[in-house]
Design a protein around this motif. Structure first.
Motif: not given
Length: 619
Positions: A497, A499, A501, A510
């Motif tokens: 995964t 992610t 930000t 994601r």
């Protein structure tokens, strides 16, 4: 002395007919003879075979109502055939060859006769012509200088290759026997190393020889490329100044006029052709005398006889005792956009939201020029984020003085709003292929990686430089610097995964990449007009996982009989004009780690066909 009437006597099939013949002597004495005649039925004279097999398999094309001559081949692994047959009329007998089994010699046709004998004594001969194929002489690889010949296939024959000019005055050709171990030897003509002349084709013959004496010949047509004559640069620059005219690969002469305060320059250049030699540069930094300074950069093409020289004449102006102008001005190491030594500004500069401090740097046109920043010194980090809110500005004033000359430059720095961009611009993986193709708006992907891949690297590139990306992995695995280490016990499937930000610390985005180990490879083979080329249809050296398998589905409508072999062992067959499809699964577990051969043989239109392909289990 004739039988009782009528004469001739009618006979019915299968019926016993009693016929009495009386003989009378001249003396009047008589003697009777009794004849019992049986007319046989048609089946009692029928010597037709009902079944005809070799090694338990129906002879290709055999049919009780068909011909009496059959021709077919068997794999090299079949050293003998045992013939068996039954009669339509079980009252008769079958005469088999002696000895039985019949020994076979590779490459030789063996003629065998099986005879059906009816109860009546009538006979019918069946002729079987069987050829034991040679052991495969295919090579599993041919390399040039340690690199596999492009497009090589064990079942191929001719390859045309061009090798680079550099480093290929001679080449070394090598080969590897097939994985089944049936290749006894190989030869290469001419012997390695093979000398090459640029631009001239060289024919090299590689022959594999099997344990049964079969020869497989491969032809390599190798050409050493002509050397490149490209001696151009793709870029040329002098820092911290500019060339006149602007650089162009075909322009060989440039000038530059620099202030007296520019005492040295750094020359940078890159070649246009990767095959060319690295550009010959002067030793950096290049010291400048007052007046004209000639700098030369030379490029040698791959063809060493061709070179090109670029010339730059840099003129350093005499000292101006009252010139207070700056030659360059930068903010946090980045040149101020649109800076002009003659214009004091104001100059607008944007700083990312996360920038905490601002540092200005300048170079003067003249030596011994005093420069201050709002009464402070340059090259000092000044607070920014703590003093400027999002979207706000901070003004910096640079003052310079020399002799009676002074100059003031104003820079207005704006703190940009925090970016809300939380997407990726790309995802790449080091093993397998990302499916579907990456888009910044697609969040779910899968990758199938080969069996026992030691590790896989995931590279996730953020769209906005100020965002942050964190990679994590499921199933208790670890990911370090984008690398997931794998082994035979890795739990598949697992998911990485990414992610993202945003700089604003808003909601993250994601992306999910599911990794599966290579498993089922489904293949469909259509019935051909000629020999089935499995190598074309399903490829060579397929790698399947330890728990995986290959499924081969053949459309075999109208085929008299067919048989599959794996490593010479039959794994499936069918007979008597089978209509439809037939599938066979070959599991990795059933054959083990290594390279294996699949052979499909079938009989159609009185012709026997066959083709083979290899696949690999493990690395």
């Amino acid at each position: 002395m004739i039988p009782s009437s009528p004469n001739p006597v009618e006979l019915e099939p299968g019926q016993v007919k009693t016929i009495t013949i009386t003989v009378s002597a001249e003396s009047g004495n008589t003697k009777q003879y009794i004849i019992r005649a049986t007319r046989l039925t048609a089946t009692q004279t029928d010597a037709t075979l009902r079944t005809l097999t070799y090694n338990g398999v129906t002879v290709p094309g055999f049919s009780p109502t068909g011909d009496t001559e059959y021709t077919f081949t068997v794999p090299y692994a079949t050293e003998s055939v045992t013939l068996a047959a039954t009669l339509v009329n079980t009252a008769g007998e079958v005469i088999l060859p002696t000895p039985n089994p019949v020994e076979l010699v590779p490459g030789e046709e063996k003629t065998i006769t099986v005879t059906g004998k009816a109860a009546s004594g009538d006979t019918k001969d069946y002729t079987i012509k069987v050829t034991r194929l040679h052991a495969s002489a295919n090579l599993s690889s041919i390399t040039i200088n340690g690199v596999q010949v492009p497009g090589f296939s064990p079942t191929g024959s001719s390859y045309t290759i061009t090798v680079p000019y550099a480093g290929n005055e001679t080449i070394t050709v090598a080969a590897t026997g097939n994985a089944e171990g049936s290749t006894l030897d190989y030869s290469i003509d001419p012997d390695s190393p093979v000398a090459l002349v640029a631009g001239v084709e060289k024919t090299i013959t590689v022959k594999g020889k099997s344990v049964s004496g079969a020869i497989k010949e491969y032809t390599l047509i190798v050409t050493r490329a002509l050397p490149s004559d490209n001696a151009k640069l793709s870029s040329l620059s002098i820092s911290p100044w500019a060339l006149s005219p602007p650089f162009a690969p075909d322009t060989l002469e440039y000038t530059a006029s620099v202030a007296n305060g520019i005492t040295s320059l750094t020359v940078s250049a890159s070649k246009q052709d990767p095959l060319a030699a690295a550009p010959t540069l002067p030793t950096n930094p290049v010291s400048l005398n007052v007046g004209a300074n000639t700098i030369q950069v030379t490029v040698h093409a791959e063809d060493p006889a061709i070179a090109q020289t670029y010339k730059i004449v840099v003129t350093r102006r005499p000292e101006d005792l009252n010139n207070a102008k700056l030659a360059t001005l930068s903010v946090n190491g980045v040149p101020v956009p649109g800076f002009d030594p003659d214009i004091g500004g104001p100059y607008a500069v944007n700083a990312a939201y996360r920038i905490d401090t601002i540092t200005l740097a300048a170079q003067t046109e003249e030596e011994k020029t005093g420069v201050t920043l709002s009464g402070d010194t340059l090259d000092t980090a000044h607070p920014f984020a703590s003093e400027v809110s999002e979207g706000g500005t901070k003004t910096f004033t640079v003052n310079s003085a020399k002799g009676t000359g002074t100059k003031t430059y104003t820079i207005v720095v704006t703190r940009l709003p925090a970016s809300t961009i939380n997407t990726l611009s790309s995802i790449t993986v080091s093993a397998g292929t990302l499916t579907p193709k990456f888009t910044s708006t697609g969040n779910f992907y899968s990758v199938e990686i080969p069996y026992l891949t030691p590790n896989v690297t995931v590279n996730a590139v953020k769209t906005n430089a100020e965002a942050t990306v964190v990679l994590s992995v499921s199933n208790g695995l670890a990911i370090t610097n984008g690398v997931v280490t794998l082994n035979a016990s890795t739990p598949y499937p697992f998911t990485v995964t990414a992610t993202v930000t945003p700089e604003s610390l808003g909601a993250p985005e994601r992306y999910y990449i599911e990794f599966r180990q290579q498993g089922q490879l489904s293949v469909t083979i259509t019935q051909p007009d000629e020999v089935i080329d499995l190598a074309t249809d399903i490829g060579n050296n397929l790698s399947i996982a330890g728990g995986g398998y290959i499924t081969v589905t053949a459309d075999i409508s109208g085929i008299s009989n067919f048989e599959w072999y794996v490593d010479g062992t039959s794994i499936g067959q069918g007979f008597d004009n089978f209509n439809g499809t037939y599938s066979v699964n070959i599991t990795a577990a059933s054959v083990g780690v290594g390279t294996h051969t699949v052979l499909l043989q079938f009989y159609k239109d009185e012709i026997y066909y066959g083709s083979e392909v290899s696949f690999k289990v493990g690395k």
